[in-house]
Enzyme design. Structure first.
Site, mmCIF file in Angstrom:
data_model
loop_
_atom_site.group_PDB
_atom_site.id
_atom_site.type_symbol
_atom_site.label_atom_id
_atom_site.label_comp_id
_atom_site.label_asym_id
_atom_site.label_seq_id
_atom_site.Cartn_x
_atom_site.Cartn_y
_atom_site.Cartn_z
ATOM 1 N N GLU A 203 0.827 -1.207 0.000
ATOM 2 C CA GLU A 203 0.000 0.000 0.000
ATOM 3 C C GLU A 203 0.865 1.262 0.000
ATOM 4 O O GLU A 203 0.607 2.216 -0.737
ATOM 5 C CB GLU A 203 -0.921 0.012 1.237
ATOM 6 C CG GLU A 203 -1.919 -1.129 1.302
ATOM 7 C CD GLU A 203 -1.423 -2.290 2.133
ATOM 8 O OE1 GLU A 203 -2.248 -3.009 2.720
ATOM 9 O OE2 GLU A 203 -0.173 -2.496 2.198
ATOM 10 N N GLY A 256 6.954 -2.119 14.301
ATOM 11 C CA GLY A 256 6.158 -1.099 13.627
ATOM 12 C C GLY A 256 5.161 -0.412 14.523
ATOM 13 O O GLY A 256 4.961 0.808 14.453
ATOM 14 N N ARG A 257 4.492 -1.170 15.393
ATOM 15 C CA ARG A 257 3.467 -0.570 16.243
ATOM 16 C C ARG A 257 4.054 0.217 17.407
ATOM 17 O O ARG A 257 3.316 0.796 18.205
ATOM 18 C CB ARG A 257 2.482 -1.626 16.733
ATOM 19 C CG ARG A 257 3.070 -2.886 17.325
ATOM 20 C CD ARG A 257 1.985 -3.960 17.434
ATOM 21 N NE ARG A 257 2.473 -5.251 17.863
ATOM 22 C CZ ARG A 257 3.010 -6.170 17.076
ATOM 23 N NH1 ARG A 257 3.168 -5.923 15.792
ATOM 24 N NH2 ARG A 257 3.393 -7.349 17.557
ATOM 25 N N GLU A 342 -2.812 -6.788 17.465
ATOM 26 C CA GLU A 342 -1.722 -7.322 16.664
ATOM 27 C C GLU A 342 -0.682 -7.993 17.557
ATOM 28 O O GLU A 342 -0.034 -8.967 17.172
ATOM 29 C CB GLU A 342 -1.070 -6.218 15.833
ATOM 30 C CG GLU A 342 -0.137 -6.741 14.739
ATOM 31 C CD GLU A 342 0.246 -5.679 13.739
ATOM 32 O OE1 GLU A 342 -0.405 -5.592 12.670
ATOM 33 O OE2 GLU A 342 1.179 -4.899 14.032
ATOM 34 N N HIS A 373 -24.199 7.884 22.874
ATOM 35 C CA HIS A 373 -25.328 7.923 21.947
ATOM 36 C C HIS A 373 -25.169 6.902 20.822
ATOM 37 O O HIS A 373 -25.870 6.971 19.809
ATOM 38 C CB HIS A 373 -25.457 9.334 21.361
ATOM 39 C CG HIS A 373 -25.749 10.373 22.396
ATOM 40 N ND1 HIS A 373 -27.024 10.760 22.738
ATOM 41 C CD2 HIS A 373 -24.918 11.080 23.199
ATOM 42 C CE1 HIS A 373 -26.971 11.681 23.689
ATOM 43 N NE2 HIS A 373 -25.705 11.894 23.988
ATOM 44 N N LYS A 500 -1.475 -11.178 2.814
ATOM 45 C CA LYS A 500 -0.646 -10.398 1.892
ATOM 46 C C LYS A 500 -0.119 -11.281 0.761
ATOM 47 O O LYS A 500 -0.113 -10.884 -0.409
ATOM 48 C CB LYS A 500 0.528 -9.770 2.646
ATOM 49 C CG LYS A 500 0.174 -8.595 3.543
ATOM 50 C CD LYS A 500 1.445 -8.030 4.158
ATOM 51 C CE LYS A 500 1.156 -6.803 4.995
ATOM 52 N NZ LYS A 500 2.389 -6.244 5.592
#
Length: 555
Positions: A203, A256-257, A342, A373, A500
């Site tokens: 991506e 990465g996170r 993850e 709400h 992937k």
């Protein structure tokens, strides 16, 4: 060496959890513990207050928790985490994001210091140069997952009128995402930041190439000067056309996170200022110190993790609601979804066998009071319900003290209502004015709230960078503690990879010409059907009329 091996083995606890006497004792104590909010339990850590009063409590549960954490080797696993040992044991890597906050580096096998600190200094110099030249009025940030959610969260939290320059984000590979992001921007005054640890993410690379084409078509004088990259793969960034001087290297031992603590904070510094990054790191480092030094019984991440273990693995709650009573924490839920789901969305322990107890609740929610709400009806009166982490601050917007008082009142009231509930007897008092008693009884049944629903309240003094940094580190360490107890590796993500790989093959099949005739794709019936359906649609002549936003469609 033996000490390191012991640490890794502690992190790789086997699947004997469910059958261990320590787990059985913990589960039994949890089921017997009270949920009555009679004993105040507030832990102060790194400027946060973590109120666990409305979770199950008892001396027996505290003792059982201590035995469980000792048996699962938490102290040794924690030491290994902060020492930079390979606690990501399926990939043989450290997970040393805490080092970025401490401003130190890890000795590499070849004797060279890791370059995270000098890269951070290079990044700050680049930000200063950009600010001084004032060449760029906008930033286009391209990344996905951990390369996206951290910057989004911080910029949403601390942007606004004081924001240095406008920023747009592109993460999704959907063409609409890219074209919507660049709409109205001047390509000659836009800096494109490409953030990808591997620099192979489909991506991100697709959108990066689209951005380069957009810059060229828009008349950018020197496209390369309008590109910057954050990656652990600098050569791939340079191959894309990013100048070496504007490529900032992310260390391979930063997941990465967890990358918001690294040079992946470039877009944050460009948009809301380097002081935001510095403040976030200071808050996170303060929480790191608390996690390392506080006894387990008064350790905020440990106690938050234990409450989650009780709710998920003992009581069977399969989700956790995050209710942040701050409009500026709009992206906190999605950040925590990646961090928790993850990291913990796994079912096997270190020996490859099933853990044997429920793990990794679904993380969901939205800011309060909007959530009241939307889904609070379910929280209050559904059969299942869910534990809630309420997040609030003592101080709100300086110009709106009345609004903040109302906001905090709603937070406290919703939490109290979840615990107390409303009995049938109380509901009958509300309908006492109705003469038809049968109708009154029926109506009262609809007003009953079961109550007894656990929650935690996390309070910041105010929403500032230091407080946000401490909050994120609190959840990071909570996840680590739970991973140690469950015996799973929180630093890999094999479940992301399968889809992937399949997508790569299917993409090639979608491009096969219709003229090739009938093809046996070797997929299931549904996948094969939609491959053929797409090929027929994509390769057919375009209709004369297509839908355009704001224009009547003739389909």
């Amino acid at each position: 060496m033996g000490k390191a091996n012991n640490a890794i083995e502690a992190s790789r606890a086997d699947s004997g959890l469910a059958d261990s006497p320590e787990w059985r004792g913990f589960a039994q104590a949890a089921q017997s513990a009270a949920l009555d909010a009679g004993a105040l339990k507030v832990i102060e850590a790194a400027g946060l207050c973590v109120d666990l009063t409305m979770q199950r409590q008892s001396p027996a549960l505290d003792a059982a928790a201590q035995s469980l954490l000792q048996a699962r080797g938490l102290a040794e696993a924690r030491r290994a985490l902060f020492a930079g040992e390979p606690v990501n044991w399926t990939e043989g890597k450290p997970a040393w994001h805490t080092a970025l906050r401490a401003g130190r580096t890890r000795e590499q096998p070849d004797g060279q210091d890791a370059d995270s600190v000098c890269e951070y200094a290079r990044m700050m110099d680049f930000v200063r140069r950009v600010d001084q030249t004032a060449d760029f009025s906008t930033v286009l940030h391209i990344g996905i997952g951990g390369s996206d959610w951290g910057p989004r969260l911080a910029i949403q939290a601390f942007g606004g009128a004081s924001q240095r320059r406008q920023i747009r984000f592109v993460s999704n590979i959907d063409g609409h995402a890219f074209h919507d992001a660049v709409a109205g921007l001047d390509p000659r005054r836009c800096l494109v930041v490409v953030s990808s640890k591997s620099f192979t993410t489909a991506e991100t690379l697709h959108n990066a190439r689209a951005a380069i084409a957009w810059l060229k078509q828009g008349g950018a004088a020197d496209v390369s000067e309008q590109l910057a990259a954050v990656t652990a793969n600098p050569s791939a960034a340079r191959a894309l056309g990013v100048p070496a001087s504007q490529v900032f290297k992310m260390c391979d031992w930063v997941g990465g996170r967890y990358s918001v603590w690294s040079v992946a904070g470039l877009s944050i510094a460009l948009t809301v200022g380097a002081e935001v990054l510095i403040g976030m790191q200071a808050g996170a480092q303060a929480m790191d110190q608390h996690f390392q030094q506080a006894p387990f019984g008064s350790n905020a991440p440990v106690q938050l993790a234990l409450a989650g273990l009780v709710n998920c693995s003992v009581l069977g709650h399969n989700s956790l609601n995050i209710a942040a009573y701050s409009a500026r924490l709009l992206h906190l839920v999605t950040y925590l979804q990646q961090l928790e789901m993850e990291s913990l969305g796994k079912r096997v322990a270190g020996d490859g066998a099933a853990v044997g107890v429920p793990t990794a609740p679904i993380i969901w929610g939205m800011p309060g009071t909007d959530g009241q709400h939307t889904f609070f009806q379910w929280l209050h009166q559904s059969e299942a319900g869910a534990p809630v982490d309420f997040i609030a601050s003592l101080q709100g917007h300086a110009d709106s003290p009345d609004a903040h008082r109302k906001l905090l009142a709603n937070c406290l009231a919703q939490r109290q209502a979840l615990l107390r509930g409303k009995s049938l007897e109380q509901a009958l008092l509300d309908v006492a004015h109705i003469d038809d008693r049968e109708h009154a009884l029926t109506l009262a049944q609809h007003m009953v709230h079961p109550g007894g629903r656990p929650s935690t309240l996390i309070v910041l003094r105010q929403l500032d960078p230091r407080g946000l940094g401490a909050l994120l580190a609190l959840y990071e360490h909570k996840v680590f503690v739970q991973s140690v107890v469950w015996g799973i590796n929180p630093f890999d993500q094999w479940g992301v990879e399968l889809g992937k790989r399949l997508a790569t093959g299917i993409e090639r099949e979608l491009a096969v010409p219709v003229s090739a005739g009938v093809v046996d794709w070797g997929h299931d019936a549904s996948t094969s059907y939609w491959i053929d359906r797409y090929r027929s649609h994509a390769q057919a002549p375009r209709p004369r009329h297509a839908w355009v936003p704001g224009v009547a469609a003739h389909l």
